[in-house]
Design a protein around this motif. Structure first.
Motif, PDB file in Angstrom:
ATOM      1  N   PHE A  69       0.851  -1.194   0.000  1.00  0.00           N
ATOM      2  CA  PHE A  69       0.000   0.000   0.000  1.00  0.00           C
ATOM      3  C   PHE A  69       0.882   1.238   0.000  1.00  0.00           C
ATOM      4  CE2 PHE A  69      -2.754  -3.292   1.411  1.00  0.00           C
ATOM      5  CZ  PHE A  69      -4.040  -2.918   1.042  1.00  0.00           C
ATOM      6  N   ASP A  70       0.547   2.214  -0.822  1.00  0.00           N
ATOM      7  CA  ASP A  70       1.329   3.449  -0.928  1.00  0.00           C
ATOM      8  C   ASP A  70       0.600   4.646  -0.315  1.00  0.00           C
ATOM      9  OD1 ASP A  70       3.187   1.987  -2.313  1.00  0.00           O
ATOM     10  OD2 ASP A  70       3.001   3.096  -4.192  1.00  0.00           O
ATOM     11  N   ASP A  71       1.397   5.599   0.130  1.00  0.00           N
ATOM     12  CA  ASP A  71       0.944   6.951   0.498  1.00  0.00           C
ATOM     13  C   ASP A  71       0.492   7.110   1.938  1.00  0.00           C
ATOM     14  OD1 ASP A  71       1.563   7.538  -2.093  1.00  0.00           O
ATOM     15  OD2 ASP A  71      -0.497   7.783  -2.775  1.00  0.00           O
ATOM     16  N   GLY A  72       0.522   6.058   2.741  1.00  0.00           N
ATOM     17  CA  GLY A  72       0.233   6.201   4.169  1.00  0.00           C
ATOM     18  C   GLY A  72      -1.186   6.610   4.493  1.00  0.00           C
TER      19      GLY A  72
ATOM     20  N   PHE B 267       4.119   1.961   2.374  1.00  0.00           N
ATOM     21  CA  PHE B 267       5.142   2.924   1.980  1.00  0.00           C
ATOM     22  C   PHE B 267       4.677   4.333   2.324  1.00  0.00           C
ATOM     23  CE2 PHE B 267       6.083  -0.806  -0.570  1.00  0.00           C
ATOM     24  CZ  PHE B 267       7.454  -0.912  -0.386  1.00  0.00           C
ATOM     25  N   ILE B 268       5.486   5.031   3.120  1.00  0.00           N
ATOM     26  CA  ILE B 268       5.085   6.287   3.745  1.00  0.00           C
ATOM     27  C   ILE B 268       5.790   7.495   3.131  1.00  0.00           C
ATOM     28  CG2 ILE B 268       4.891   7.519   5.932  1.00  0.00           C
ATOM     29  CD1 ILE B 268       3.363   4.863   5.869  1.00  0.00           C
TER      30      ILE B 268
ATOM     31  N   GLY C 153       8.037   0.986   4.667  1.00  0.00           N
ATOM     32  CA  GLY C 153       9.046   1.473   3.743  1.00  0.00           C
ATOM     33  C   GLY C 153       8.870   2.958   3.494  1.00  0.00           C
ATOM     34  N   SER C 154       9.862   3.558   2.870  1.00  0.00           N
ATOM     35  CA  SER C 154       9.797   4.985   2.548  1.00  0.00           C
ATOM     36  C   SER C 154       9.184   5.194   1.170  1.00  0.00           C
ATOM     37  CB  SER C 154      11.193   5.600   2.596  1.00  0.00           C
ATOM     38  OG  SER C 154      11.170   6.927   2.098  1.00  0.00           O
ATOM     39  N   HIS C 155       8.442   6.298   1.058  1.00  0.00           N
ATOM     40  CA  HIS C 155       7.899   6.738  -0.236  1.00  0.00           C
ATOM     41  C   HIS C 155       8.393   8.158  -0.496  1.00  0.00           C
ATOM     42  CE1 HIS C 155       5.410   5.845  -3.581  1.00  0.00           C
ATOM     43  NE2 HIS C 155       4.312   6.497  -3.222  1.00  0.00           N
TER      44      HIS C 155
ATOM     45  N   PHE D 262      11.944   0.881  -0.364  1.00  0.00           N
ATOM     46  CA  PHE D 262      11.588   2.175  -0.937  1.00  0.00           C
ATOM     47  C   PHE D 262      10.705   1.965  -2.162  1.00  0.00           C
ATOM     48  CE2 PHE D 262      11.988   5.949  -3.552  1.00  0.00           C
ATOM     49  CZ  PHE D 262      11.917   6.976  -2.613  1.00  0.00           C
ATOM     50  N   ALA D 263       9.630   2.752  -2.253  1.00  0.00           N
ATOM     51  CA  ALA D 263       8.761   2.733  -3.437  1.00  0.00           C
ATOM     52  C   ALA D 263       8.873   4.075  -4.139  1.00  0.00           C
ATOM     53  CB  ALA D 263       7.314   2.464  -3.036  1.00  0.00           C
TER      54      ALA D 263
END
Length: 241
Positions: free
Chosen positions: A61-64, A88-89, A116-118, A155-156
């Motif tokens: 899932f992306d964007d928190g 991914f945040i 993970g980091s975004h 990382f995404a």
């Protein structure tokens, strides 16, 4: 190995193409629930070519978005219905309306969700200066690590966009697994790069059923030929920015 990419989940009336209803998400899960693997399983087995052909499915899932915590975690992870997921945040968005708080993210990190980091501000990293690229990668990483008390190596790429310059900088920053939404799903493009199918609200249960059954069949002839010949890999190596 099939890696699925979701964004926000809502009860009804999605606000954009990448926002899915709970009902659609449930339908997707029903089709791949027996294949779902935990982030820990993925990280242990993803370098193994044999494991990548088993049809296993990883959720990301992306964007928190808040729904990572209130819906996916609370309804599925805590009840044991799924074995976890990756979240991914984009650090600058933490605590803003509709997004998770630091406390929520920390709880996810303690309970089977791989964080993970975004990046910081969800910018296209192929368009920024070297200084800004370094900040997006390193500051987001250090802030997440400080809050979680553990290393962040996932990382995404925002918007799925990357280049050799960007992935070289990400590897230099200490990330070991990089995720995009290009190419559809993982084919060993690079040992550190993993492609994902980005789900939209037009991809119904029938689409998911076909994708899980045979991801190659869901791609065009040009994609299959370029993948077989390694053309995309060479293009990315030539494209510095």
């Amino acid at each position: 190995m099939i890696v699925l990419n979701y964004h926000e989940l809502v009860e009804a009336s999605p606000s954009n193409a990448w926002c899915l209803t709970h009902e659609t998400f449930d339908a997707h899960l029903a089709l791949c629930k027996d294949r779902l693997v935990s982030p820990q399983w993925f990280l242990e087995h993803c370098p193994n070519p044999k494991a990548s052909r088993t049809g296993s499915v990883l959720l990301t899932f992306d964007d928190g978005f808040l729904s990572d915590y209130t819906h996916v975690y609370a309804r599925y992870v805590k009840t044991g219905r799924i074995p976890g997921f990756m979240s991914f945040i984009p650090v600058d968005f933490v605590g803003s309306p509709g997004r998770m708080s630091w406390e929520m993210i920390e709880e996810l990190g303690r309970n089977g969700v791989a964080i993970g980091s975004h990046g910081m501000a969800h910018v296209d990293l192929t368009t920024v200066s070297d200084v800004e690229l370094s900040r997006e990668l390193t500051v987001s990483k250090s802030m997440l690590e400080d809050r979680l008390g553990q290393q962040v190596t996932l990382f995404a790429f925002p918007y799925g966009r990357f280049s050799r310059r960007v992935w070289d900088a990400a590897l230099k920053a200490g990330y070991t697994h990089l995720f995009t939404i290009q190419l559809g799903y993982h084919r060993g493009f690079e040992p550190f790069l993993y492609s994902r199918l980005c789900l939209t609200n037009r991809m119904d249960a029938d689409y998911m059923r076909q994708h899980v059954r045979d991801p190659d069949a869901m791609r065009g002839v040009a994609w299959r030929v370029s993948t077989r010949l390694g053309l995309y890999r060479q293009l990315m190596r030539w494209r510095h920015r």
